[in-house]
Design an enzyme around this catalytic site. Structure first.
Site, PDB file in Angstrom:
ATOM      1  CG  HIS A   7    -101.561  -1.350 -39.063  1.00  0.00           C
ATOM      2  ND1 HIS A   7    -102.419  -0.562 -38.333  1.00  0.00           N
ATOM      3  CD2 HIS A   7    -100.921  -2.118 -38.146  1.00  0.00           C
ATOM      4  CE1 HIS A   7    -102.294  -0.827 -37.048  1.00  0.00           C
ATOM      5  NE2 HIS A   7    -101.394  -1.780 -36.894  1.00  0.00           N
ATOM      6  CG  HIS A  79    -100.449  -6.568 -34.831  1.00  0.00           C
ATOM      7  ND1 HIS A  79     -99.254  -6.156 -34.290  1.00  0.00           N
ATOM      8  CD2 HIS A  79    -101.058  -5.431 -35.242  1.00  0.00           C
ATOM      9  CE1 HIS A  79     -99.167  -4.833 -34.362  1.00  0.00           C
ATOM     10  NE2 HIS A  79    -100.241  -4.371 -34.942  1.00  0.00           N
ATOM     11  CD  GLU A 130    -103.330  -2.290 -33.437  1.00  0.00           C
ATOM     12  OE1 GLU A 130    -102.616  -2.652 -34.392  1.00  0.00           O
ATOM     13  OE2 GLU A 130    -103.109  -1.262 -32.768  1.00  0.00           O
TER      14      GLU A 130
HETATM   15 CO    CO Z   1    -100.761  -2.312 -35.012  1.00  0.00          CO
END
Ligand code: CO
Length: 134
Positions: A7, A79, A130
């Site tokens: 994502h 992020h 991440e």
């Molecule tokens: Co995230």
């Protein structure tokens, strides 16, 4: 080491307005807002055919995205999340390569119930990264 883009997270001041942009203007499938007190955010998930967008709004006093939003008055990309097969071996390899793993270096359970870690933006072209074990 990294696999699919899981994502892209976008921090916003007004979650309803952001959800409307993705639902009404862009025509995407958008979830209802979900409070994630452990992460200090309320999240709307936008499902795309090949990945997800997560719209994040601060929740609570010590939200990790509060400072970001102070600096970014219109909101902004917060992020990117890449999938890895084994988060502990990925972490160890990244440390060997000189990357900075944020927090105490131990994986936490992320928004999708899977272990995640965050890596310092200074090592990745100015982007908070991440990694999520899938
Ligand atoms: Co995230």
């Amino acid at each position: 080491m990294i696999g699919r883009l899981n994502h892209v997270a976008i921090a916003v001041h007004d979650l309803e307005a952001a959800a409307s942009v993705y639902r009404d203007t862009l025509g995407a499938d958008v979830s209802d807002p979900i409070d994630m007190p452990d992460h200090g955010v309320t999240t709307v998930f936008v499902e795309l055919p090949n990945t997800k967008i997560e719209l994040l709004r601060p929740l609570g006093e010590a939200s990790p995205i509060a400072k970001f939003l102070e600096r970014n008055k219109s909101g902004g990309m917060h992020h990117v999340c890449y999938e890895v097969e084994d988060i502990l071996s990925a972490r160890d390899k990244l440390k060997e390569e000189g990357a900075t793993v944020l927090g105490d270096g131990e994986p936490k359970i992320g928004a999708h119930g899977k272990p995640v870690l965050f890596l310092s933006p200074k090592d990745f072209c100015g982007t908070l990264v991440e990694i999520e074990q899938v």
